[in-house]
Design a protein around this motif. Structure first.
Motif, PDB file in Angstrom:
ATOM      1  N   ILE A 124       0.847  -1.192   0.000  1.00  0.00           N
ATOM      2  CA  ILE A 124       0.000   0.000   0.000  1.00  0.00           C
ATOM      3  C   ILE A 124       0.882   1.242   0.000  1.00  0.00           C
ATOM      4  N   ARG A 125       0.285   2.375  -0.311  1.00  0.00           N
ATOM      5  CA  ARG A 125       1.064   3.595  -0.505  1.00  0.00           C
ATOM      6  C   ARG A 125       0.491   4.766   0.289  1.00  0.00           C
ATOM      7  N   ILE A 143      -2.948  13.033   8.389  1.00  0.00           N
ATOM      8  CA  ILE A 143      -2.839  11.853   7.520  1.00  0.00           C
ATOM      9  C   ILE A 143      -4.046  10.956   7.750  1.00  0.00           C
ATOM     10  N   ALA A 144      -4.746  10.640   6.692  1.00  0.00           N
ATOM     11  CA  ALA A 144      -5.917   9.758   6.784  1.00  0.00           C
ATOM     12  C   ALA A 144      -5.476   8.297   6.721  1.00  0.00           C
ATOM     13  N   VAL A 145      -6.067   7.486   7.587  1.00  0.00           N
ATOM     14  CA  VAL A 145      -5.792   6.043   7.594  1.00  0.00           C
ATOM     15  C   VAL A 145      -7.118   5.292   7.692  1.00  0.00           C
ATOM     16  N   ALA A 205      -2.015  13.966   3.510  1.00  0.00           N
ATOM     17  CA  ALA A 205      -1.678  12.680   2.884  1.00  0.00           C
ATOM     18  C   ALA A 205      -2.686  11.637   3.334  1.00  0.00           C
ATOM     19  N   SER A 206      -2.777  10.572   2.553  1.00  0.00           N
ATOM     20  CA  SER A 206      -3.730   9.513   2.878  1.00  0.00           C
ATOM     21  C   SER A 206      -3.133   8.161   2.510  1.00  0.00           C
ATOM     22  N   ILE A 207      -3.372   7.183   3.383  1.00  0.00           N
ATOM     23  CA  ILE A 207      -2.899   5.821   3.111  1.00  0.00           C
ATOM     24  C   ILE A 207      -4.078   5.033   2.570  1.00  0.00           C
ATOM     25  N   VAL A 208      -3.948   4.601   1.314  1.00  0.00           N
ATOM     26  CA  VAL A 208      -5.086   4.019   0.593  1.00  0.00           C
ATOM     27  C   VAL A 208      -4.745   2.620   0.080  1.00  0.00           C
TER      28      VAL A 208
END
Length: 285
Positions: A124-125, A143-145, A205-208
């Protein structure tokens, strides 16, 4: 006298041939039928894509040609179904989950499902539309998780490996409560997995997960960090699962061998580029 001996020999030869023919029709087809039944393996998957179908078609061909095994794919729409089907004996194997998911399912359902082989890992990125590099994230960045237990833990490990936070040792499945050090005072915004791509304009930023990044058209341009392949990512490797009581069956091991080939590696690379990495033979440090 000579004629009688010849005639007797002919009669016995005919009798012998008839016995062989009778034996073949009595036993041959039955053995062949039983063998055919034993050589059929049904594998459960979830949300089969065209790319996945291409890969499994290749594996099916290898299994048939090399081991005489006929693979049948059963496509499920719900992630909760394939493990139940495997535990109930409705399918022989399944291939849709990573180790963390399997462990959680076994604990919740008193299951006895185990892995008999790795398939791939989809790193994941961390994506951003505001910054080009992970080092550019400012103090206090949001940062969204994903907020579900498995994916949130994975996202936090990604932040750890990116050098942004430190986590308490000795815990596999972590939450924000396990953050031991946060030098940049990052604000972790927990949202549902499907929302991580949608909120990217509202956060730094977001981890998707790839499931949602692809349809949202998030790619290399928006990528500021990629999950590394190390001991932390080991639990996110996808696998082929079987009921523990059947883990040593030769036919199932042969299915794994049919999957874990150089041919499959090349096909995964061709179809998925760097979004999926085959995960057998990895040296994770």
């Amino acid at each position: 006298m000579h004629k009688r001996k010849v005639r007797n020999r002919v009669i016995w030869s005919v009798v012998a041939i008839l016995i062989i023919i009778a034996g073949w029709f009595s036993f041959g087809p039955v053995d062949s039928s039983n063998n055919a039944k034993q050589k059929i393996v049904t594998i459960g998957v979830v949300g089969l894509t065209k790319e996945d179908e291409t890969i499994w078609n290749s594996v099916e061909k290898t299994a048939q040609e090399k081991y005489g095994i006929t693979i049948k794919i059963k496509n499920f729409t719900d992630y909760n179904q394939p493990n139940k089907a495997l535990a109930n004996g409705d399918i022989d194997l399944n291939s849709f989950q990573h180790y963390a998911f399997l462990d959680a399912w076994n604990k919740a359902n008193h299951g006895t499902l185990v892995s008999i082989g790795n398939t791939y890992i989809a790193p994941i990125r961390i994506y951003s539309k505001k910054y080009k590099n992970i080092k550019d994230l400012p103090n206090g960045a949001t940062i969204a998780v994903p907020n579900d237990a498995s994916n949130e833990s994975r996202a936090l490990y990604v932040l750890k490996n990116a050098g942004l936070i430190k986590l308490k040792k000795g815990t596999k499945l972590v939450t924000v409560a396990d953050i031991e050090s946060n030098p940049k005072n990052l604000k972790i915004k927990e949202v549902s997995a499907e929302q991580t791509a949608r909120v990217i304009d509202d956060v730094d930023a977001s981890i998707v997960n790839n499931t949602y990044a692809t349809p949202a058209k998030l790619g290399d341009k928006e990528t500021i960090y990629i999950e590394p392949l190390n001991k932390d990512s080991e639990q996110w490797i996808n696998l082929i699962a079987v009921d523990k009581k059947n883990k040593n069956k030769k036919i199932y091991k042969e299915v794994v061998k049919a999957f874990q080939t150089e041919k499959t590696k090349k096909l995964v690379k061709k179809l998925y580029g760097n979004t999926e990495v085959t995960a057998w033979g990895l040296n994770l440090k």
